[in-house]
Design an enzyme around this catalytic site. Sequence first.
Site, PDB file in Angstrom:
ATOM      1  N   TYR A  74     -14.142  25.646 -27.147  1.00  0.00           N
ATOM      2  CA  TYR A  74     -13.372  26.818 -26.700  1.00  0.00           C
ATOM      3  C   TYR A  74     -14.350  27.908 -26.306  1.00  0.00           C
ATOM      4  CZ  TYR A  74     -10.168  30.865 -27.016  1.00  0.00           C
ATOM      5  OH  TYR A  74      -9.442  32.004 -26.745  1.00  0.00           O
ATOM      6  N   ASP A  83     -22.873  28.370 -25.438  1.00  0.00           N
ATOM      7  CA  ASP A  83     -21.918  29.367 -25.925  1.00  0.00           C
ATOM      8  C   ASP A  83     -22.202  29.566 -27.421  1.00  0.00           C
ATOM      9  OD1 ASP A  83     -18.279  29.782 -25.869  1.00  0.00           O
ATOM     10  OD2 ASP A  83     -19.860  30.788 -27.006  1.00  0.00           O
ATOM     11  N   LYS A 136     -18.894  38.156 -31.302  1.00  0.00           N
ATOM     12  CA  LYS A 136     -18.720  38.168 -32.756  1.00  0.00           C
ATOM     13  C   LYS A 136     -19.828  38.952 -33.481  1.00  0.00           C
ATOM     14  CE  LYS A 136     -16.076  33.859 -32.553  1.00  0.00           C
ATOM     15  NZ  LYS A 136     -14.685  34.174 -32.937  1.00  0.00           N
TER      16      LYS A 136
HETATM   17  P1  KE4 Z   1     -13.338  36.242 -27.866  1.00  0.00           P
HETATM   18  O1  KE4 Z   1     -12.837  36.477 -26.449  1.00  0.00           O
HETATM   19  O2  KE4 Z   1     -12.232  35.826 -28.815  1.00  0.00           O
HETATM   20  O3  KE4 Z   1     -14.178  37.410 -28.383  1.00  0.00           O
HETATM   21  O4  KE4 Z   1     -14.373  35.017 -27.801  1.00  0.00           O
HETATM   22  C1  KE4 Z   1     -13.954  33.794 -27.266  1.00  0.00           C
HETATM   23  C2  KE4 Z   1     -14.829  32.690 -27.832  1.00  0.00           C
HETATM   24  C3  KE4 Z   1     -15.837  32.171 -27.040  1.00  0.00           C
HETATM   25  N1  KE4 Z   1     -16.646  31.190 -27.505  1.00  0.00           N
HETATM   26  C4  KE4 Z   1     -16.501  30.704 -28.754  1.00  0.00           C
HETATM   27  C5  KE4 Z   1     -17.414  29.617 -29.224  1.00  0.00           C
HETATM   28  C6  KE4 Z   1     -15.489  31.205 -29.602  1.00  0.00           C
HETATM   29  O5  KE4 Z   1     -15.349  30.693 -30.853  1.00  0.00           O
HETATM   30  C7  KE4 Z   1     -14.632  32.217 -29.144  1.00  0.00           C
HETATM   31  C8  KE4 Z   1     -13.497  32.773 -29.983  1.00  0.00           C
HETATM   32  N2  KE4 Z   1     -13.266  32.097 -31.214  1.00  0.00           N
HETATM   33  C9  KE4 Z   1     -11.910  32.183 -31.728  1.00  0.00           C
HETATM   34  C10 KE4 Z   1     -11.827  31.435 -33.063  1.00  0.00           C
HETATM   35  N3  KE4 Z   1     -12.048  30.052 -32.915  1.00  0.00           N
HETATM   36  C11 KE4 Z   1     -11.477  33.610 -31.871  1.00  0.00           C
HETATM   37  C12 KE4 Z   1     -10.225  33.820 -32.655  1.00  0.00           C
HETATM   38  C13 KE4 Z   1      -9.097  34.279 -31.775  1.00  0.00           C
HETATM   39  O6  KE4 Z   1      -8.950  33.744 -30.658  1.00  0.00           O
HETATM   40  O7  KE4 Z   1      -8.347  35.145 -32.252  1.00  0.00           O
END
Ligand code: KE4
Length: 428
Positions: A144, A239, A267
Amino acid sequence: MNRTKSHAAFERAKSLIPGGVNSPARAFGAVGGEPIFISRAEGPYLFDIDGNRYIDLIGSWGPMILGHAHPRVVAAAIEAARNGSSYGAPTERESELAELIHEAMPSVEMVRMVSSGTEASMSAVRLARGYTGRDLIVKFAGCYHGHVDSLLVSAGSSALTLGVPTSPGVPIGCTNDTVVLQFNDVEGLRSLFQSRGDKIAGVLLEPVVGNMGLVTPTKEFRTELRRLTQQHGALLVYDEVMTGFRLSPGGAQQMFGDFPDLTILGKIVGGGYPVGAYGGRAEIMKKIMPAGPVFQAGTLSGNPVAMAAGIATLKELKENPPYAKLEQMSAAIEKGLRLVATEAGIPHQFNRVGSMWTLFFTPTPVVDLDTAKTSDTAYFGRFFWKMMDRGVYLPCSQYEAAFTSAAHTMTHVEAIVSAAKQAFQELR
Ligand code: KE4
């Protein structure tokens, strides 16, 4: 546990916000029941609005590696906020955070701040295409990278949890140039590069996957990825939104000794404030406007309060590195949970890298999305609530990683293992 106030808050939220939440990952869709509403957090604890306390094993899905409300981060954010919240003009803090990122990850020679991991992924994809003049992007099932149209194909995290790995609303034109392979599939990689290598702009992956639950890459997979991308002039994009500054000061790339062309961050880099970033080789990054022609912009990019929190977080990680403690705590959690699951006769896998880990309820080793999906997600849901009722807050999906923080101690580890032992006994 009494959660009447959370229930009322959820009813109120559902009339105003889709699903009552501002991100589906926190909707508890995969485990049933209703999300709890948080009043505050401190160290390893979350406190809900009914006054219940939980040992937090999500840490805001990764950012809170130092634990919640770390004094140094709080002080930095307050001090910055006193001087205004946003200027729409450059500040020295942005260069200070950029220097800390480069120091931790030498492959990131230049970096652009944005406001989320999604924005960073979207921009990195556009840059890879703009720099190479090619269109094809390769991603891996179960990884993701945020809700980027072209990457919402067989996506992990809540897209996988809620069964919409390829979302409605994304026109086929957006995903025509996205190729999805199986993670760790070396033959699939070789075959794709053999047939279409000269069309590939970039290969995007979580170098250690958190978003199908924790899955590690084989060394052969990582080595072939680097060799094939180099051979065919495609960019290797790590990523590290989850793994950056978590698996080591320099993330997965330092831990493995890898050197990607671009890195995506989020994060931890913002210390819990809205910060994403993408960076890499200077000659690639200089293609980004206004240095180059590839457009990308953002009102709150490099926000001074968020920069202050990110700087405080990375400085704390640099000056008081918690990695040995994170490994000790996480290894103790792994040992304890493996023991009590085995004693209870529960088929399980425990995948862990440092302070990122997942307890899968399946007899099958989990090495990619297909094997992750052999997990008993219904059992996970029951286990999740047994743990919640004992004050342990796990990620609300089998397809997510748990995160240990520097604020956890052996007392918390013992409480987590004891709660799991009781949960397994009750679930017999
Ligand atoms: P954000 O747009 O949520 O800041 O980041 C996206 C993203 C990109 N790459 C990786 C490897 C990620 O894990 C994420 C976001 N992770 C999720 C949890 N698996 C965020 C939680 C959510 O979507 O509320």
